[in-house]
Structure formats: C-alpha cells, structure tokens
Write an enzyme that holds these catalytic residues in place. Structure first.
Site, PDB file in Angstrom:
ATOM      1  CE  LYS A  55      -5.667  17.995  -2.024  1.00  0.00           C
ATOM      2  NZ  LYS A  55      -5.674  16.748  -1.237  1.00  0.00           N
ATOM      3  CD  GLU A  79      -1.490   2.219   1.031  1.00  0.00           C
ATOM      4  OE1 GLU A  79      -2.220   3.091   0.531  1.00  0.00           O
ATOM      5  OE2 GLU A  79      -0.256   2.395   1.228  1.00  0.00           O
ATOM      6  NE  ARG A 108       0.880   2.209  -1.562  1.00  0.00           N
ATOM      7  CZ  ARG A 108       0.007   3.066  -2.097  1.00  0.00           C
ATOM      8  NH1 ARG A 108      -0.095   3.172  -3.397  1.00  0.00           N
ATOM      9  NH2 ARG A 108      -0.775   3.793  -1.341  1.00  0.00           N
TER      10      ARG A 108
END
Length: 583
Positions: free
Chosen positions: A247, A333, A361
């Site tokens: 990343k 979540e 969500r």
C-alpha cells in the site's frame, strides 16, 4: 523528448502490443499522474499506488469489458479508469472533476456498479457469474477485494456462495496487511501465515471454505502478475488468487504513514505535508475530555469501539492510554453494534464510534439487538451533513434511519457543552440505546442551563415565527432570526435537541404566540425531524415550513450548490417565511 507511453493508451487494447519494459515505464507514469492529481484534489492515495501493476496486468491479460472486474470499495480503481478511456481526468486539471473517485457505470462500459462501501465485490461477482452462465455468455468474472474488506460479513458470505459455483470465478485477495488503519481480527493471523509461507501454511481460510487457492508474493511486479493472470484466465471453477502488494508503493510519505495516506486532503507532493491543515478546536477534543473524565473521575465502566475508522475520532489517543478498553473490530459495522450490545447487557457502558454513511450497514443490529433489547449503548455518529462528493457517501439519511427505531434516542447537540452533557447523560441512563449526531460545523460554545434532552431549548424567545435549528443548523436559524429582525419580525430560535421523541409540551406552547414554525435540518426531509413536527401540527392552525435535503443520492455537486437548491440560504428562507406569513 520521448512521448509518454500513457499518451498512446486510449483503451485496454492498446496495452496488448507493449513490451514488459514499456509496461513498466507506463506504471511509473501512471503512479506520477496519480500523485499529481490527488496532491491537488485530495483522494485515496495508498490504495491506488498499491495496485498500479496489478491493474495494468489485468488489462494486459484479460479482455475488458468481456472479462469483468469488480473492485471492492472501488477506491483503488484510479488506474483502471485511466486505462479505460478516462485518463484526461488525471492529466488535465480542467477535467479533474469529470469522473467519480469510485467506479461508475454511467462513465464507462468497463464499470458495473456504483461502489463506495466495502466487502461487496465477491457477492456481486458471484451474481454476475451466475447470470453469465444462465445466459450462455462468455468471459471471466473477477472480484478484487482488499484484506481489510475481508473482515466484513458480506465478504465471508460471498466466499461461502462462491465455493458452490461450478464455473469461472476469480477472487483476487489484494493483501497489503492494512485496512484503513491496521487490520484487526483473527483471520489476519491466517493471512500473515500464508504470506510468510508463500501460501503453503496448513491453515488456509480460503481452502477451508472449499475454494481453490494460489499465492503471489510479488504483487507489484508486472512480470509476476502477468504470469499469474495468464495461468488462471478462463479457469473453469472458482479460485482465490492471494496477492501480496504494498500500500502506498512508490511514495515515501504514504509508506511512512499508511493510515493518513489511505485518503488524504490536498498535500505538498514533495513533503507529503497537508496544504491547509485544520488547527482549530474540534468536537473530537470534547469527546475525549468526556471519555477521560467519565473513566477517571466517575469510574464509569466504559469502552470505546470502532469499525476500522479510528482516525475519524482520533481514537488511538484513547486506545493508547486504555488498550484494554479499546476495540477495533475491523470493517464490520454489524459486529460493532452487537459486540456493544453484549457488553452492555453485562454491565459495561460501551460507546461505538461511527460514520453515519457506514452505520447504515448495521441497521438490523441497531433495531433488533439494541432497540428491542433496550440496551444502554451510546453511538457517536459523525458525518451528518449535506455533501455530494459521490453517491455512495451521503450524510443525510442518518436521521431518518436512527430517529425512527423504537426505543432509540437520537440527539443533536449544537455546542461542545451540549455534546458533553448528552454523552454524560447517555452513559448514565438505563432506558435504552442513545445515538448522538456530532455537529458537522465548526465548534460552537454556549453556557448550558436547564439541560434536559427531552425538552426544547429556547435560545431566543420571540413571537410569530419559531425557528427550530437542528444541530449544526442552529447557527443558520440564528442568522435568519437576525435578518428577520430587520423586517420587524422577532422570531423565536429553538434548539430541538431530541430528534426521536418530540417535546409535545414545548411544541404545544408555541401555538400561543406563533403562527409559523420553521424547521432547519442538514438531513433528508423525508423521514426527518421536520416531517415529525409537521405531523404533530397536522390538525391545528399552525403552519409549518420544512427545510432540508431532498431524498436522493447527490453526485459531484458542490455543497454551496446543494444548499441553494434546497433553499437553505438565509435569503431563501426569509422569502419563504414572508410568503407564508402573507397568506
């Protein structure tokens, strides 16, 4: 001067004739244009820098759009967009706003979904594969999903379904060892074992679910990725290609601070320093002051829970001091809410820190696990505002969602004193869950008197017109009141505080000296606070005007444009008030 290779790329077919040396040069060019743009506009930095080679290799080997790729979250799709006819949005500042920061079917036949949330790609790809087979069509279907996204329940549900298919499906697990912040959860130990053993560890999550599996260690090497893709193109069964990437690759500041450069505001390209840092006081400071005060002075058995967004609330500040009371459940979540419910049932006082656009969500858990069970969990909700960066991140639906769950109290503070008082009240009440909408505007401060979350707070007592400014729009109500005074109208200004349960006594009292009630909210009017107030006065002589956002997914409009369209400027509100009073 040598012509940049990118100038010759108008579609993925142009890649097919390039040599490996030319493809490698193209990767360097793309990395530079990515950085040039996001340093000026802001955007997802690290995710896109990490998949440049992977994306080039995909479009070199596969034949998009016959072969289809679904990008999970799609915040790493910038290179994909550049290679599929949209490069001007990175090369020419005049066209920077032409495309979304996420995949968008209206932009290109190479995109299939508007995606800005996580853990969806595998489930989407399984559906596409079934549709391909039932319609006797051709082509590969690939889902690209990051390791952070694998912690989401839908990703695991997608893997479960994928293992049952009997035809081509490629799941590329892009493993850079990071979520937005660091990864959290048991499955990441297995991913680490697989990386360290070049995919040979006896424990293998993907094989355990019945999927074929291959590992690629050098995911940022073009030759390696091209060979890996060629080996599995047109495969006749589902397979996981576990690819190790870096990343932020190629940009030192992004490598040094991976969390900050997951998404970054405009920055100096040479140093990585933010161009316009916000040094003002924030509501986050108030939140942390309450956490420390309650834990240290009141000995409240609180915990802090987040679902992979610690930076939004600077939660590592708390976690570093109280690691045993800090929990990052990863991108999950639903787990964050039900995890908190379990803690609350056993006597703890958990606070769950969320973004309103991600919290949706977990709607079932909010309603079922918290609402029905009346558990005293506190939920901090940030991002409640009218904005239009893209249709997937909308901060206007939280009021309709949360304020209509039975037993859940949704509060909207207007000052840092009110925010602190609401947090303290929530941490000590025992009637049920409480959500608090963190104001989206600059920090406001005012003396707090007669605090009661169930009663309207009168900021200014007037007559004829009552202005109810919800949360961050109280200053707008005060501004309108000041301008109405110039028209000899002394309007009342009210802070509603409670978005779930109306103060019937306070609203009824307004009828004695007012003929018009005006509600202002930075949220969808449909299902919102104003709609409740209109219904309350429905069979009376009181006239009500509601101002707020339309029920829609806004896309690439400026905030100023939206506020004007929704008639949320003082002049527009005053014009509407004068027209209503003249009737």
């Amino acid at each position: 001067m040598k012509t940049p290779i990118l100038n010759t790329i108008e579609s993925p077919t142009n890649l097919k004739s390039l040599t490996l040396t030319e493809l490698t040069a193209l990767a360097a060019e793309i990395r530079q244009v990515l950085l040039n743009k996001v340093s000026q506009t802001g955007g997802h930095v690290g995710p896109n820098l990490g998949v440049v080679e992977l994306t080039i290799a995909f479009h070199y080997v596969f034949d998009s759009p016959i072969d289809k790729v679904v990008w999970d979250v799609s915040h790493q799709s910038y290179t994909h967009k550049i290679l599929t006819g949209r490069k001007q949005a990175w090369l020419d500042p005049a066209h920077y706003d032409d495309v979304s920061g996420y995949t968008a079917p209206e932009e290109s036949p190479h995109d299939y979904f508007n995606i800005g949330h996580t853990s969806t790609s595998i489930a989407l790809a399984t559906g596409m594969a079934v549709a391909r087979d039932l319609q006797a069509k051709q082509g590969n279907v690939m889902a690209v999903i990051g390791d952070g996204s694998l912690s989401g329940g839908l990703a695991l549900e997608g893997l479960n379904t994928a293992a049952t298919l009997k035809s081509n499906l490629i799941i590329l697990a892009n493993d850079n060892g990071r979520s937005i912040a660091e990864d959290h959860g048991g499955l990441y130990q297995n991913l680490k074992e697989l990386r360290e053993t070049n995919g040979q560890a006896s424990n293998n999550l993907f094989k355990a679910m019945g999927l074929d599996y291959r590992y690629v260690d050098q995911g940022n090497d073009l030759a390696t990725m091209i060979a890996a893709f060629k080996a599995i193109k047109d495969i006749d069964h589902p397979i996981v290609l576990h690819v190790h990437t870096e990343k932020g690759r190629g940009y030192a500041p992004a490598l040094a601070n991976e969390e900050a450069f997951h998404w970054h505001v405009p920055f100096d390209l040479k140093t990585g320093q933010t161009l316009h840092p916000n040094t003002k006081e924030s509501y986050t400071d108030t939140i942390h002051a309450v956490l420390e005060g309650e834990l240290t002075n009141q000995h409240t058995p609180l915990t802090a829970i987040t679902a992979a967004i610690p930076g939004m609330y600077d939660l590592k500040r708390f976690g570093n001091r109280h690691p045993e009371r800090y929990f990052d459940v990863g991108i999950a979540e639903q787990e964050s809410i039900t995890f908190a419910a379990g803690q609350a049932q056993q006597g703890l006082r958990p606070i769950v820190f969320h973004s309103g656009t991600f919290l949706q969500r977990a709607y079932d858990q909010l309603s079922h696990d918290l609402g029905i069970n009346k558990l005293p969990v506190t939920i901090m909700v940030a991002g409640g505002s009218i904005s239009a960066g893209d249709p997937t991140h909308q901060g206007i639906f939280d009021v309709a969602m949360l304020a209509n769950i039975p037993g859940l109290t949704y509060l909207a503070p207007t000052t840092k004193e009110e925010l602190a008082a609401m947090m303290r009240w929530s941490l000590h009440q025992t009637t049920g869950p409480v959500a608090i909408r963190v104001p989206s505007n600059a920090v406001h401060s005012a003396d707090l008197t007669d605090f009661d979350v169930h009663q309207l707070r009168t900021v200014h007592a007037g007559q004829q017109v009552a202005l109810l400014g919800v949360g961050s729009l109280l200053p707008l109500a005060e501004q309108v009141q000041g301008q109405l005074a110039e028209h000899q109208i002394d309007a009342t200004v009210i802070d509603p505080r409670n978005l779930s349960d109306l103060d019937a006594t306070g609203l009824t009292a307004l009828q004695a000296h007012h003929q018009l009630v005006v509600t202002l909210e930075e949220a969808s009017l449909s299902g919102g606070f104003g709609e409740k107030v209109s219904r309350f006065y429905g069979d009376t002589d009181m006239h009500v005007l509601n101002f707020g956002a339309a029920k829609r997914f806004n896309d690439r409009e400026t905030t100023a444009e939206l506020w004007h369209e929704f008639k949320l400027t003082p002049d527009q509100i005053i014009t509407a008030i004068q027209k209503a009073l003249a009737k």
